[in-house]
Design a protein around this motif. Sequence first.
Motif, PDB file in Angstrom:
ATOM      1  N   VAL A 184     -30.774 -24.830 -31.279  1.00  0.00           N
ATOM      2  CA  VAL A 184     -30.962 -25.125 -29.859  1.00  0.00           C
ATOM      3  C   VAL A 184     -29.981 -24.260 -29.078  1.00  0.00           C
ATOM      4  O   VAL A 184     -28.785 -24.255 -29.368  1.00  0.00           O
ATOM      5  CB  VAL A 184     -30.711 -26.618 -29.556  1.00  0.00           C
ATOM      6  CG1 VAL A 184     -30.947 -26.907 -28.073  1.00  0.00           C
ATOM      7  CG2 VAL A 184     -31.593 -27.510 -30.424  1.00  0.00           C
ATOM      8  N   VAL A 185     -30.484 -23.552 -28.096  1.00  0.00           N
ATOM      9  CA  VAL A 185     -29.636 -22.698 -27.261  1.00  0.00           C
ATOM     10  C   VAL A 185     -29.577 -23.299 -25.865  1.00  0.00           C
ATOM     11  O   VAL A 185     -30.603 -23.430 -25.189  1.00  0.00           O
ATOM     12  CB  VAL A 185     -30.163 -21.251 -27.203  1.00  0.00           C
ATOM     13  CG1 VAL A 185     -29.256 -20.391 -26.330  1.00  0.00           C
ATOM     14  CG2 VAL A 185     -30.265 -20.663 -28.603  1.00  0.00           C
ATOM     15  N   GLY A 186     -28.380 -23.679 -25.437  1.00  0.00           N
ATOM     16  CA  GLY A 186     -28.176 -24.293 -24.128  1.00  0.00           C
ATOM     17  C   GLY A 186     -27.864 -25.760 -24.269  1.00  0.00           C
ATOM     18  O   GLY A 186     -28.682 -26.533 -24.796  1.00  0.00           O
ATOM     19  N   GLU A 216     -23.792 -23.284 -27.366  1.00  0.00           N
ATOM     20  CA  GLU A 216     -23.399 -23.469 -25.966  1.00  0.00           C
ATOM     21  C   GLU A 216     -22.030 -22.826 -25.773  1.00  0.00           C
ATOM     22  O   GLU A 216     -21.048 -23.222 -26.391  1.00  0.00           O
ATOM     23  CB  GLU A 216     -23.354 -24.948 -25.611  1.00  0.00           C
ATOM     24  CG  GLU A 216     -22.714 -25.269 -24.269  1.00  0.00           C
ATOM     25  CD  GLU A 216     -23.317 -24.508 -23.108  1.00  0.00           C
ATOM     26  OE1 GLU A 216     -22.551 -23.812 -22.402  1.00  0.00           O
ATOM     27  OE2 GLU A 216     -24.543 -24.587 -22.908  1.00  0.00           O
ATOM     28  N   GLN A 217     -21.988 -21.831 -24.902  1.00  0.00           N
ATOM     29  CA  GLN A 217     -20.751 -21.080 -24.706  1.00  0.00           C
ATOM     30  C   GLN A 217     -19.617 -21.951 -24.170  1.00  0.00           C
ATOM     31  O   GLN A 217     -18.470 -21.826 -24.582  1.00  0.00           O
ATOM     32  CB  GLN A 217     -21.008 -19.912 -23.766  1.00  0.00           C
ATOM     33  CG  GLN A 217     -19.803 -18.990 -23.567  1.00  0.00           C
ATOM     34  CD  GLN A 217     -20.133 -17.796 -22.690  1.00  0.00           C
ATOM     35  OE1 GLN A 217     -21.223 -17.706 -22.119  1.00  0.00           O
ATOM     36  NE2 GLN A 217     -19.210 -16.870 -22.589  1.00  0.00           N
ATOM     37  N   SER A 242     -33.060 -23.926 -23.937  1.00  0.00           N
ATOM     38  CA  SER A 242     -32.876 -24.688 -22.695  1.00  0.00           C
ATOM     39  C   SER A 242     -31.781 -24.007 -21.874  1.00  0.00           C
ATOM     40  O   SER A 242     -30.673 -24.524 -21.727  1.00  0.00           O
ATOM     41  CB  SER A 242     -32.498 -26.138 -23.022  1.00  0.00           C
ATOM     42  OG  SER A 242     -32.461 -26.920 -21.851  1.00  0.00           O
ATOM     43  N   PRO A 243     -32.097 -22.819 -21.321  1.00  0.00           N
ATOM     44  CA  PRO A 243     -31.062 -21.986 -20.710  1.00  0.00           C
ATOM     45  C   PRO A 243     -30.782 -22.265 -19.246  1.00  0.00           C
ATOM     46  O   PRO A 243     -29.942 -21.595 -18.632  1.00  0.00           O
ATOM     47  CB  PRO A 243     -31.635 -20.579 -20.871  1.00  0.00           C
ATOM     48  CG  PRO A 243     -33.112 -20.789 -20.695  1.00  0.00           C
ATOM     49  CD  PRO A 243     -33.404 -22.135 -21.317  1.00  0.00           C
ATOM     50  N   ALA A 246     -35.475 -18.110 -14.614  1.00  0.00           N
ATOM     51  CA  ALA A 246     -35.035 -18.688 -15.879  1.00  0.00           C
ATOM     52  C   ALA A 246     -33.754 -18.023 -16.348  1.00  0.00           C
ATOM     53  O   ALA A 246     -33.489 -16.848 -16.050  1.00  0.00           O
ATOM     54  CB  ALA A 246     -36.132 -18.534 -16.935  1.00  0.00           C
ATOM     55  N   GLY A 247     -32.925 -18.773 -17.086  1.00  0.00           N
ATOM     56  CA  GLY A 247     -31.678 -18.250 -17.611  1.00  0.00           C
ATOM     57  C   GLY A 247     -31.864 -16.918 -18.308  1.00  0.00           C
ATOM     58  O   GLY A 247     -32.899 -16.659 -18.942  1.00  0.00           O
ATOM     59  N   VAL A 248     -30.856 -16.072 -18.231  1.00  0.00           N
ATOM     60  CA  VAL A 248     -30.977 -14.661 -18.597  1.00  0.00           C
ATOM     61  C   VAL A 248     -31.460 -14.455 -20.027  1.00  0.00           C
ATOM     62  O   VAL A 248     -32.191 -13.507 -20.312  1.00  0.00           O
ATOM     63  CB  VAL A 248     -29.634 -13.929 -18.350  1.00  0.00           C
ATOM     64  CG1 VAL A 248     -28.533 -14.465 -19.263  1.00  0.00           C
ATOM     65  CG2 VAL A 248     -29.782 -12.427 -18.526  1.00  0.00           C
TER      66      VAL A 248
END
Length: 425
Positions: free
Chosen positions: A36-38, A63-64, A133-134, A284-286
């Motif tokens: 999962v990203v975000g 998640e950064q 989910s950015p 949308a997120g980059v």
Amino acid sequence: MSGISRRQLGKGALAAGVTIMVSGEARAEDHFDVVVVGGGFGGATAAKYIRRIDPSLSVALVEQKRVFYSCPFSNLVLGGLKSMDEIGHGYKTLTQKWGVEVIHKRASRINVANKRIRLAGGQILTYDKAILSPGIDLRLDAIPGYDKAALGLMPHGWKAGPQTRDLRERLLAMDDGGLVIISPPTNPFRCPPGPYERASMIAHYLKTNKPKSKILILDPKPKFSKEALFKQAWDALYPGMIEHLSAADDGEVVRVDANTLELESAFGEIHRGDVVNFIPPNIAGVIAGNSGLTNKDGWCPVDPVTFESTVAADVHIIGDAAIAGEMPKSGFSANSQGKIAAINVVAALTGRAPTEGSFANTCYSLIAPDYGISVAKVYRSTSDGIVGVDGSGGLSPMDANADFRAAEAAYAEGWYQAITQDMFG
């Protein structure tokens, strides 16, 4: 390797610490059933619920940021009703209780053909299923004059965190009698009622601390969410303090000068603020654009039942970035979509049929500490898209008494505590 699934091979490689050759270089490659990203309302929810539904599946959440600051209730920080700490949430429980591997690194692109995600520092994740989910990004090329340098002079505050603090500090530093200009974006954008709740919360702060000050909303749209309810409240609580100019009233901004804090309207009117909150058009997120998952308008088309991308297999996109039919781009929508995506990702990985979703959304807006309004609706996924259920939900009534408005303000607080517990608890 007949008889061995990709997932089994990946798990074995991860357990053995296998190093795999990628483009002629040795890279440590970690495989998960789901990546999962975000880590916001959609991503954190999806990661947790996959593990709740099937604890045998391995899940990584990329998640950064180590602390997630929620856009819901960030306007209350501007109004002086909340602190940044009160809208900040960590990821410890997702790991310790639910077994999600949280990786605090940046992912800028998904190689959808090879099912690889490269993280900052060179780490590579592979997956059987990915959920993206950015959130949103901001089009800095949309309005002449609003570029990267302008971010520090006209903060947008549309991603909660440093920009929220910057906008709050500018309000604190402004002299009594100053002008705050808010310029909302064009549709579609994150949280349709958000700019108008923001105007309300800033008005509450100004009324309490700098009562000679004014707010001007320069709006490129002909109308906005809960407009009649907002304007009724502004007339009652902040008479003469908030002026709203729609597109018909020459509210569309066509150029900005961040150095002088000036905004030019479509008809050539120049407005200069002491504090300017300029919110550019959203996309949308980059990472979605970098991965080839967006359409020409910058948003991600998805299957309305499974949320799988229509342009890339095994990548599911939820939250603000997704084109989700009639659902608004809200935190509650993303949370609801995260659960349905989790159900259908688990189903796909375990050989079961997809489930058509039923979704809920409620958007509360605080106009004063004891004055809340809301809009709510139930949605369902169909082969034709996600549509609202006739007769479900609705708006707060006009002309409600003070007790009713105070109750809705209390419900907003309860909703926030419940949904953040659902995401991170």
